[in-house]
Motif scaffolding. Structure first.
Motif, PDB file in Angstrom:
ATOM      1  N   ALA A  54      -7.908   1.915  12.602  1.00 26.95           N
ATOM      2  CA  ALA A  54      -7.679   2.126  11.169  1.00 26.95           C
ATOM      3  C   ALA A  54      -8.249   0.995  10.334  1.00 26.95           C
ATOM      4  O   ALA A  54      -8.375   1.125   9.127  1.00 26.95           O
ATOM      5  N   GLU A  55      -8.571  -0.138  10.959  1.00 23.37           N
ATOM      6  CA  GLU A  55      -9.105  -1.257  10.208  1.00 23.37           C
ATOM      7  C   GLU A  55     -10.569  -1.010   9.839  1.00 23.37           C
ATOM      8  O   GLU A  55     -11.320  -0.400  10.575  1.00 23.37           O
ATOM      9  N   ARG A  59      -9.713  -2.999   4.478  1.00 24.51           N
ATOM     10  CA  ARG A  59      -8.428  -2.748   5.113  1.00 24.51           C
ATOM     11  C   ARG A  59      -8.037  -3.963   5.956  1.00 24.51           C
ATOM     12  O   ARG A  59      -8.840  -4.493   6.716  1.00 24.51           O
ATOM     13  N   SER A  61      -4.623  -5.987   8.123  1.00 24.44           N
ATOM     14  CA  SER A  61      -3.313  -5.841   8.754  1.00 24.44           C
ATOM     15  C   SER A  61      -2.276  -6.577   7.907  1.00 24.44           C
ATOM     16  O   SER A  61      -2.463  -7.743   7.553  1.00 24.44           O
ATOM     17  N   ARG A  77       1.195  -2.896   9.603  1.00 25.86           N
ATOM     18  CA  ARG A  77       0.496  -1.729   9.074  1.00 25.86           C
ATOM     19  C   ARG A  77      -0.900  -2.152   8.655  1.00 25.86           C
ATOM     20  O   ARG A  77      -1.190  -3.348   8.503  1.00 25.86           O
ATOM     21  N   ASN A  78      -1.770  -1.177   8.424  1.00 28.06           N
ATOM     22  CA  ASN A  78      -3.090  -1.432   7.849  1.00 28.06           C
ATOM     23  C   ASN A  78      -3.086  -0.973   6.401  1.00 28.06           C
ATOM     24  O   ASN A  78      -2.786   0.183   6.111  1.00 28.06           O
ATOM     25  N   ALA A  79      -3.388  -1.877   5.485  1.00 27.65           N
ATOM     26  CA  ALA A  79      -3.360  -1.564   4.057  1.00 27.65           C
ATOM     27  C   ALA A  79      -4.722  -1.794   3.437  1.00 27.65           C
ATOM     28  O   ALA A  79      -5.518  -2.616   3.906  1.00 27.65           O
ATOM     29  N   GLN A  80      -4.972  -1.077   2.336  1.00 31.54           N
ATOM     30  CA  GLN A  80      -6.229  -1.202   1.614  1.00 31.54           C
ATOM     31  C   GLN A  80      -6.092  -2.293   0.558  1.00 31.54           C
ATOM     32  O   GLN A  80      -5.250  -2.220  -0.331  1.00 31.54           O
ATOM     33  N   ALA A  96      -0.023  -2.928  -3.111  1.00 30.79           N
ATOM     34  CA  ALA A  96      -0.442  -2.374  -1.820  1.00 30.79           C
ATOM     35  C   ALA A  96       0.702  -2.395  -0.819  1.00 30.79           C
ATOM     36  O   ALA A  96       0.904  -1.445  -0.050  1.00 30.79           O
ATOM     37  N   GLN A 100       2.930   0.771   0.982  1.00 32.10           N
ATOM     38  CA  GLN A 100       3.243   0.896   2.405  1.00 32.10           C
ATOM     39  C   GLN A 100       4.738   1.136   2.621  1.00 32.10           C
ATOM     40  O   GLN A 100       5.130   1.930   3.476  1.00 32.10           O
TER      41      GLN A 100
END
Length: 205
Positions: A54-55, A59, A61, A77-80, A96, A100
């Motif tokens: 997902a990275e 993006r 962690s 989690r992976n966030a933008q 962000a 999440q």
């Protein structure tokens, strides 16, 4: 009645009484609730690993706090996030991270017993006029949020760019005239007893 007949009748009555007592010696149902304590929890509360697939560009962690049993625990989690710099970096990070927290737990998080108390209507913005630069304002005064949701927000923000140099978070409500800013810290007590979050703020003077 002869003495022999009397003895037979008495013996018969004793037999009937014994049979009735034997039939009633089992455990009978009851409508009265029995307090046997809390049901044993099957939640492992083990945070699943973040999927590296997902990275990507923009993006990263991030660590957020979710509920598990009566505590809050961190998961990755992976966030933008964009690469823009301060002064909007803190607000962008807070938004962000809040996004999440609002998302339902993934299948692996749910199976481990995680959940979230942060609902979709909660939002965050930057400082109002006259606020210190690091302040964040929620769309509801912090003390009016559900305690577990506030604890999740405080501890998630405290470990990120949304916090100050001491890893504390300055939060207030939407009205700068009526909602004073308070400084919050993610403590061990808050992680184990999230209900203390609503009374843990210290006024910013």
């Amino acid at each position: 009645m002869s003495p022999r007949a009397t003895r037979r009748r008495a013996a018969l009555l004793l037999t009937v009484v014994a049979a009735l007592l034997a039939a009633g010696c089992g455990i009978r149902g009851t409508s009265v609730p029995v307090d046997a304590g809390a049901a044993p929890s099957r939640a492992s509360c083990r945070a699943p690993e973040t999927g590296r697939a997902a990275e990507g560009a923009g993006r990263v962690s991030v660590r957020i706090y979710l509920l598990c049993t009566s505590r809050i625990l961190s998961v990755n989690r992976n966030a933008q996030l964009s690469e823009r710099k301060a002064p909007i970096e803190r607000v962008e990070a807070a938004r962000a991270l809040l996004e999440q927290l609002r998302q339902p737990p993934s299948a692996s998080e749910s199976s481990a017993g995680f959940s979230t108390a942060v609902e979709d209507w909660i939002s965050v913005s930057g400082p109002a006029k006259g606020d210190p630069d690091g302040a964040l304002r929620l769309n509801r005064p912090p003390e009016e949020l559900p305690s577990y949701a506030l604890a999740q927000i405080i501890c998630t923000f405290a470990g990120s760019a949304a916090a100050d140099e001491e890893h504390k978070v300055v939060l207030g409500g939407p009205d700068s005239d009526r909602d004073p800013l308070k400084r919050y810290e993610c403590t061990e007590e808050m992680r184990s007893r999230p209900e203390v979050a609503v009374t843990s703020g210290v006024l910013v003077t």
